[in-house]
Design an enzyme around this catalytic site. Structure first.
Site, PDB file in Angstrom:
ATOM      1  N   SER A  11       4.082  -3.927  -3.846  1.00  0.00           N
ATOM      2  CA  SER A  11       3.155  -3.615  -2.749  1.00  0.00           C
ATOM      3  C   SER A  11       1.915  -4.505  -2.779  1.00  0.00           C
ATOM      4  O   SER A  11       1.400  -4.836  -3.845  1.00  0.00           O
ATOM      5  CB  SER A  11       2.711  -2.157  -2.834  1.00  0.00           C
ATOM      6  OG  SER A  11       3.826  -1.313  -2.822  1.00  0.00           O
ATOM      7  N   SER A  64       8.593   5.428   2.049  1.00  0.00           N
ATOM      8  CA  SER A  64       8.036   6.621   2.707  1.00  0.00           C
ATOM      9  C   SER A  64       9.123   7.376   3.489  1.00  0.00           C
ATOM     10  O   SER A  64      10.153   6.804   3.854  1.00  0.00           O
ATOM     11  CB  SER A  64       6.898   6.213   3.637  1.00  0.00           C
ATOM     12  OG  SER A  64       7.426   5.477   4.710  1.00  0.00           O
ATOM     13  N   GLU A 118      17.427   2.647  -7.954  1.00  0.00           N
ATOM     14  CA  GLU A 118      16.711   3.907  -7.825  1.00  0.00           C
ATOM     15  C   GLU A 118      17.711   5.043  -7.620  1.00  0.00           C
ATOM     16  O   GLU A 118      17.451   6.190  -7.913  1.00  0.00           O
ATOM     17  CB  GLU A 118      15.773   3.830  -6.625  1.00  0.00           C
ATOM     18  CG  GLU A 118      14.671   4.835  -6.698  1.00  0.00           C
ATOM     19  CD  GLU A 118      13.658   4.655  -5.584  1.00  0.00           C
ATOM     20  OE1 GLU A 118      13.874   3.801  -4.717  1.00  0.00           O
ATOM     21  OE2 GLU A 118      12.673   5.381  -5.603  1.00  0.00           O
ATOM     22  N   GLN A 176       5.536  -2.744 -11.744  1.00  0.00           N
ATOM     23  CA  GLN A 176       6.230  -3.280 -10.560  1.00  0.00           C
ATOM     24  C   GLN A 176       5.192  -3.808  -9.579  1.00  0.00           C
ATOM     25  O   GLN A 176       4.399  -3.020  -9.034  1.00  0.00           O
ATOM     26  CB  GLN A 176       7.044  -2.163  -9.900  1.00  0.00           C
ATOM     27  CG  GLN A 176       7.760  -2.598  -8.639  1.00  0.00           C
ATOM     28  CD  GLN A 176       8.468  -1.436  -7.955  1.00  0.00           C
ATOM     29  OE1 GLN A 176       8.088  -0.294  -8.142  1.00  0.00           O
ATOM     30  NE2 GLN A 176       9.478  -1.724  -7.172  1.00  0.00           N
ATOM     31  N   GLY A 177       5.197  -5.097  -9.321  1.00  0.00           N
ATOM     32  CA  GLY A 177       4.222  -5.696  -8.407  1.00  0.00           C
ATOM     33  C   GLY A 177       4.877  -6.060  -7.093  1.00  0.00           C
ATOM     34  O   GLY A 177       5.123  -7.244  -6.821  1.00  0.00           O
TER      35      GLY A 177
HETATM   36  C1  FAD Z   1       1.854   7.297  -6.644  1.00  0.00           C
HETATM   37  C2  FAD Z   1       2.259   5.938  -6.127  1.00  0.00           C
HETATM   38  C3  FAD Z   1       2.730   4.997  -7.025  1.00  0.00           C
HETATM   39  C4  FAD Z   1       3.106   3.732  -6.565  1.00  0.00           C
HETATM   40  N1  FAD Z   1       3.526   2.801  -7.484  1.00  0.00           N
HETATM   41  C5  FAD Z   1       3.841   1.543  -7.052  1.00  0.00           C
HETATM   42  C6  FAD Z   1       4.204   0.527  -7.993  1.00  0.00           C
HETATM   43  O1  FAD Z   1       4.249   0.752  -9.203  1.00  0.00           O
HETATM   44  N2  FAD Z   1       4.467  -0.704  -7.538  1.00  0.00           N
HETATM   45  C7  FAD Z   1       4.438  -1.015  -6.209  1.00  0.00           C
HETATM   46  O2  FAD Z   1       4.731  -2.156  -5.865  1.00  0.00           O
HETATM   47  N3  FAD Z   1       4.087  -0.083  -5.279  1.00  0.00           N
HETATM   48  C8  FAD Z   1       3.782   1.182  -5.674  1.00  0.00           C
HETATM   49  N4  FAD Z   1       3.402   2.139  -4.758  1.00  0.00           N
HETATM   50  C9  FAD Z   1       3.268   1.751  -3.363  1.00  0.00           C
HETATM   51  C10 FAD Z   1       4.313   2.336  -2.439  1.00  0.00           C
HETATM   52  O3  FAD Z   1       5.577   1.779  -2.667  1.00  0.00           O
HETATM   53  C11 FAD Z   1       3.797   2.090  -1.015  1.00  0.00           C
HETATM   54  O4  FAD Z   1       2.662   2.919  -0.858  1.00  0.00           O
HETATM   55  C12 FAD Z   1       4.827   2.408   0.043  1.00  0.00           C
HETATM   56  O5  FAD Z   1       5.849   1.454   0.002  1.00  0.00           O
HETATM   57  C13 FAD Z   1       4.215   2.494   1.451  1.00  0.00           C
HETATM   58  O6  FAD Z   1       3.518   1.328   1.741  1.00  0.00           O
HETATM   59  P1  FAD Z   1       1.982   1.344   2.257  1.00  0.00           P
HETATM   60  O7  FAD Z   1       1.209   2.265   1.375  1.00  0.00           O
HETATM   61  O8  FAD Z   1       1.529  -0.072   2.380  1.00  0.00           O
HETATM   62  O9  FAD Z   1       2.028   2.008   3.687  1.00  0.00           O
HETATM   63  P2  FAD Z   1       2.514   1.305   5.091  1.00  0.00           P
HETATM   64  O10 FAD Z   1       3.728   0.518   4.812  1.00  0.00           O
HETATM   65  O11 FAD Z   1       1.292   0.581   5.616  1.00  0.00           O
HETATM   66  O12 FAD Z   1       2.809   2.554   5.895  1.00  0.00           O
HETATM   67  C14 FAD Z   1       1.805   3.407   6.488  1.00  0.00           C
HETATM   68  C15 FAD Z   1       2.539   4.482   7.300  1.00  0.00           C
HETATM   69  O13 FAD Z   1       3.336   3.855   8.331  1.00  0.00           O
HETATM   70  C16 FAD Z   1       4.699   4.257   8.207  1.00  0.00           C
HETATM   71  N5  FAD Z   1       5.588   3.136   8.540  1.00  0.00           N
HETATM   72  C17 FAD Z   1       5.517   1.873   8.048  1.00  0.00           C
HETATM   73  N6  FAD Z   1       6.533   1.127   8.546  1.00  0.00           N
HETATM   74  C18 FAD Z   1       7.257   1.958   9.348  1.00  0.00           C
HETATM   75  C19 FAD Z   1       8.429   1.785  10.119  1.00  0.00           C
HETATM   76  N7  FAD Z   1       9.077   0.612  10.188  1.00  0.00           N
HETATM   77  N8  FAD Z   1       8.892   2.864  10.820  1.00  0.00           N
HETATM   78  C20 FAD Z   1       8.241   4.060  10.760  1.00  0.00           C
HETATM   79  N9  FAD Z   1       7.141   4.276  10.035  1.00  0.00           N
HETATM   80  C21 FAD Z   1       6.649   3.243   9.342  1.00  0.00           C
HETATM   81  C22 FAD Z   1       4.869   4.661   6.757  1.00  0.00           C
HETATM   82  O14 FAD Z   1       5.919   5.567   6.594  1.00  0.00           O
HETATM   83  C23 FAD Z   1       3.515   5.300   6.448  1.00  0.00           C
HETATM   84  O15 FAD Z   1       3.473   6.631   6.872  1.00  0.00           O
HETATM   85  C24 FAD Z   1       3.024   3.409  -5.184  1.00  0.00           C
HETATM   86  C25 FAD Z   1       2.534   4.372  -4.275  1.00  0.00           C
HETATM   87  C26 FAD Z   1       2.155   5.610  -4.736  1.00  0.00           C
HETATM   88  C27 FAD Z   1       1.629   6.598  -3.734  1.00  0.00           C
END
Ligand code: FAD
Length: 390
Positions: free
Chosen positions: A133, A373, A248, A130-131
């Site tokens: 992020s 999250s 999901e 899944q691409g």
């Molecule tokens: C084990 C694992 C597997 C994963 N696998 C995939 C995958 O296969 N494909 C893929 O595409 N992605 C994948 N991900 C990515 C995952 O979906 C993202 O990490 C997630 O969506 C959060 O985005 P971010 O890491 O950019 O954090 P950010 O979006 O930058 O968030 C950082 C912090 O800010 C908070 N925050 C952000 N926006 C808001 C808001 N509007 N209100 C309140 N709080 C907020 C978040 O809750 C978090 O605590 C994976 C992540 C993990 C940990």
């Protein structure tokens, strides 16, 4: 809510249970077995297992027969989850394809996409990533910057994805790409199905704190994708992504409860072994976890009933995500508290190996991040369930 299964569903349970008993290798039932393998070994063993399971007719339980599935009920899928966890079967290696992509293709894919993609995915011949992020677009999916420019009958893709599960094993990746130059936010995006086995796609592993690399970064440099490999309409990628993410939801909570409950029992056994079972604070902590897990079980049954009755779970799925992920994390925090400083050592005593426990403890940190999250889930519940202002 009816907590009983039909005669047909119970018959399915027996059939599956017998097959699992005859086919699961004994070493798989040793706690922490999978954590002792390298990423490669684990992946190959699980892939081979999937093929065997599919050949025996135990894959795609809820999928229509025309797509190679079993045409079962949501309750049969819940039974499947429960029994496979009980038997110590590993999780599927193609989770993103099977859970998200397949139902989306069944719903809105072209006939060609249905014919070409679903069968090989079910047999695990093609592993999907899944691409979504990107370094600047995780929770804010509408901020994706990867570009796709039409050149003849192909899109040329440039950009970067991150946190891609199975990046090193993936054959294909479903991506959100900006195909309309100058477009903003959720407009002008498309869902492209990209072949990862081409010169313009490079996957690099990311090291997790557990030492494993279940995910990685994916770089696109003039990668090419035929225009026909767009899922849904071009420019309507946001709509396709929202449909895909809605899959999901479902009845997997029953399997999750079974797995977490088994881990709970293992933690209690360790607490006894470490002489902590009489400690009042440790006892209180374990009791609190058990209550939380039982709430999860009843919530899972409630969700299953909703799905069986064909109701749309809507924003309730955010409550489910919050509940299971936080119950799981609390369980592993309890492990740390109950065992105290010894919980931090993989071999605190000559006869004790806690490394499989550490693997779960580390993994538990990630579950409140992926799939949306906790903070974002709480926003959804506040706005869409409770009707609070933005
Ligand atoms: C084990 C694992 C597997 C994963 N696998 C995939 C995958 O296969 N494909 C893929 O595409 N992605 C994948 N991900 C990515 C995952 O979906 C993202 O990490 C997630 O969506 C959060 O985005 P971010 O890491 O950019 O954090 P950010 O979006 O930058 O968030 C950082 C912090 O800010 C908070 N925050 C952000 N926006 C808001 C808001 N509007 N209100 C309140 N709080 C907020 C978040 O809750 C978090 O605590 C994976 C992540 C993990 C940990």
């Amino acid at each position: 809510m009816d907590l009983t299964y039909t005669a047909e569903e119970e018959q399915f349970r027996q059939e599956l249970r017998t097959w699992l008993a005859e086919n699961i290798p004994t070493e798989w039932t040793v706690p922490g077995y999978w954590a002792t393998l390298s990423d490669e070994e684990s992946f190959e063993k699980r892939r081979e297992w999937e093929a065997r399971k599919t050949a025996a007719g135990f894959s795609g339980i809820q999928w229509p027969v025309e797509y190679g599935g079993r045409g079962g009920t949501p309750a049969m899928k819940a039974i499947y989850d429960e029994e496979t966890v009980r038997a110590h079967a590993p999780q599927t290696v193609n989770v993103l394809g099977l859970t998200f992509l397949a139902p989306t293709i069944m719903a809105i894919g072209t006939e060609e996409q249905k014919a070409e993609i679903i069968g090989p995915m079910l047999r695990n011949e093609v592993i999907w990533c899944q691409g979504f992020s990107e370094p600047g677009a995780g929770s804010d999916l509408a901020a994706v910057a990867t570009r796709g420019v039409l050149d003849g009958d192909e899109y040329v893709v440039n950009g970067q994805k991150i946190w891609t599960t199975n990046a090193m094993h993936g054959d294909k990746i479903f991506t959100i790409v900006r195909t309309e130059a100058g477009s903003e936010k959720h407009k002008g995006l498309s869902m492209l199905l990209i072949d990862m086995d081409q010169p313009g796609v490079e996957a690099r592993p990311l090291k997790q704190m557990s030492g494993a690399s279940e995910f990685g970064e994916v770089f696109f440099t003039d990668a090419r994708v035929p225009a026909k490999d767009c899922l849904g309409e071009i420019g309507q990628g946001w709509r396709t992504a929202m449909l895909l993410l809605s899959f999901e939801r479902g009845a997997s909570g029953v399997g999750q409860y079974t797995e977490f409950r088994r881990q709970y029992d293992e933690i209690v056994a360790e607490a006894k072994r470490f002489g902590r079972a009489e400690d009042p604070v440790a006892r209180q902590e374990l009791a609190r976890c058990l209550v939380e897990l039982e709430c999860l079980r009843y919530h899972a049954m409630h969700i299953l009933t909703q799905v069986e009755q064909g109701r749309d779970l809507g924003s309730e799925s955010s409550m489910t995500k919050l509940q299971w992920s936080e119950a799981f994390q609390d369980l592993w925090e309890a492990f740390e508290h109950v065992l105290g400083p010894e919980a931090t050592l993989s071999a605190p005593r000559p006869d004790v190996d806690l490394s499989p426990f550490h693997a779960q403890d580390h993994w538990s940190r990630s579950v409140t991040i992926w799939g949306g999250s906790s903070q974002v889930q709480r926003n959804i519940v506040a706005e869409r369930v409770l009707g609070l202002p933005r």
